[in-house]
Design a protein around this motif. Structure first.
Motif, PDB file in Angstrom:
ATOM      1  N   VAL A 147       0.840  -1.199   0.000  1.00 15.95           N
ATOM      2  CA  VAL A 147       0.000   0.000   0.000  1.00 15.95           C
ATOM      3  C   VAL A 147       0.879   1.254   0.000  1.00 15.95           C
ATOM      4  CG1 VAL A 147      -1.626   1.346   1.394  1.00 15.95           C
ATOM      5  CG2 VAL A 147      -1.994  -1.095   1.056  1.00 15.95           C
ATOM      6  N   LEU A 148       1.913   1.244   0.819  1.00 12.37           N
ATOM      7  CA  LEU A 148       2.827   2.377   0.872  1.00 12.37           C
ATOM      8  C   LEU A 148       3.498   2.605  -0.478  1.00 12.37           C
ATOM      9  CD1 LEU A 148       4.134   4.501   2.729  1.00 12.37           C
ATOM     10  CD2 LEU A 148       5.904   2.819   3.223  1.00 12.37           C
TER      11      LEU A 148
ATOM     12  N   GLU B 191       1.726   6.893  -6.752  1.00 12.39           N
ATOM     13  CA  GLU B 191       0.718   7.892  -7.118  1.00 12.39           C
ATOM     14  C   GLU B 191       1.244   9.303  -6.872  1.00 12.39           C
ATOM     15  OE1 GLU B 191      -2.944   7.211  -5.052  1.00 12.39           O
ATOM     16  OE2 GLU B 191      -3.125   5.160  -5.793  1.00 12.39           O
ATOM     17  N   THR B 192       1.885   9.497  -5.737  1.00  9.76           N
ATOM     18  CA  THR B 192       2.422  10.810  -5.400  1.00  9.76           C
ATOM     19  C   THR B 192       3.485  11.236  -6.403  1.00  9.76           C
ATOM     20  OG1 THR B 192       1.985  10.374  -3.069  1.00  9.76           O
ATOM     21  CG2 THR B 192       3.535  12.146  -3.582  1.00  9.76           C
TER      22      THR B 192
ATOM     23  N   LEU C  84       3.420  14.452  -8.859  1.00 13.05           N
ATOM     24  CA  LEU C  84       4.530  15.400  -8.845  1.00 13.05           C
ATOM     25  C   LEU C  84       5.096  15.581 -10.248  1.00 13.05           C
ATOM     26  CD1 LEU C  84       6.482  17.153  -7.180  1.00 13.05           C
ATOM     27  CD2 LEU C  84       7.887  15.118  -6.893  1.00 13.05           C
ATOM     28  N   GLN C  85       5.179  14.506 -10.999  1.00 18.75           N
ATOM     29  CA  GLN C  85       5.671  14.594 -12.375  1.00 18.75           C
ATOM     30  C   GLN C  85       4.739  15.466 -13.222  1.00 18.75           C
ATOM     31  OE1 GLN C  85       5.958  10.833 -14.362  1.00 18.75           O
ATOM     32  NE2 GLN C  85       6.878  11.710 -16.200  1.00 18.75           N
ATOM     33  N   GLU C  86       3.432  15.300 -13.045  1.00 15.52           N
ATOM     34  CA  GLU C  86       2.472  16.115 -13.791  1.00 15.52           C
ATOM     35  C   GLU C  86       2.620  17.594 -13.450  1.00 15.52           C
ATOM     36  OE1 GLU C  86      -1.399  14.532 -13.012  1.00 15.52           O
ATOM     37  OE2 GLU C  86      -0.987  12.649 -14.052  1.00 15.52           O
TER      38      GLU C  86
END
Length: 101
Positions: A50-51, A57-58, A62-64
């Motif tokens: 999960v981590l 996802e984070t 951040l890339q976007e």
């Protein structure tokens, strides 16, 4: 008695005695510990997964955001360069008109 006292004070004898004790108790303790630790290990693996997913996802978000910043910066630079080009064109045209007079 003196020989027994010497043996009990010796670190080698203490180590051998502890090793024999562990060997004697291990067949009873290991199955119990494995039954108890298996759910904990499974829960730890799930939590780690999960981590990992949340971290992924984070990083994608951040890339976007970084891509948006870079695109905005490129647009601003292009506007600034076209503005400078227009300003130099106008300045050059004004200078040419001044020299014609």
């Amino acid at each position: 008695m003196a020989v027994f006292e010497k043996l009990t004070k010796s670190d080698v004898v203490k180590g051998v005695a502890i090793g024999l004790g562990v060997i004697a108790v291990a067949p009873v303790v290991v199955p119990v510990l494995s039954k108890l630790s298996r759910p904990s290990a499974r829960a730890a693996a799930r939590s780690g997964n999960v981590l990992y997913e949340k971290g992924l996802e984070t990083l994608v978000e951040l890339q976007e955001v970084m891509e948006d910043f870079v695109a905005e910066a490129k647009v601003e630079l292009a506007k600034r360069e076209s503005g400078l080009a227009e300003a130099t064109t106008v300045t050059t045209a004004d200078a040419a008109e001044s020299s014609d007079k």
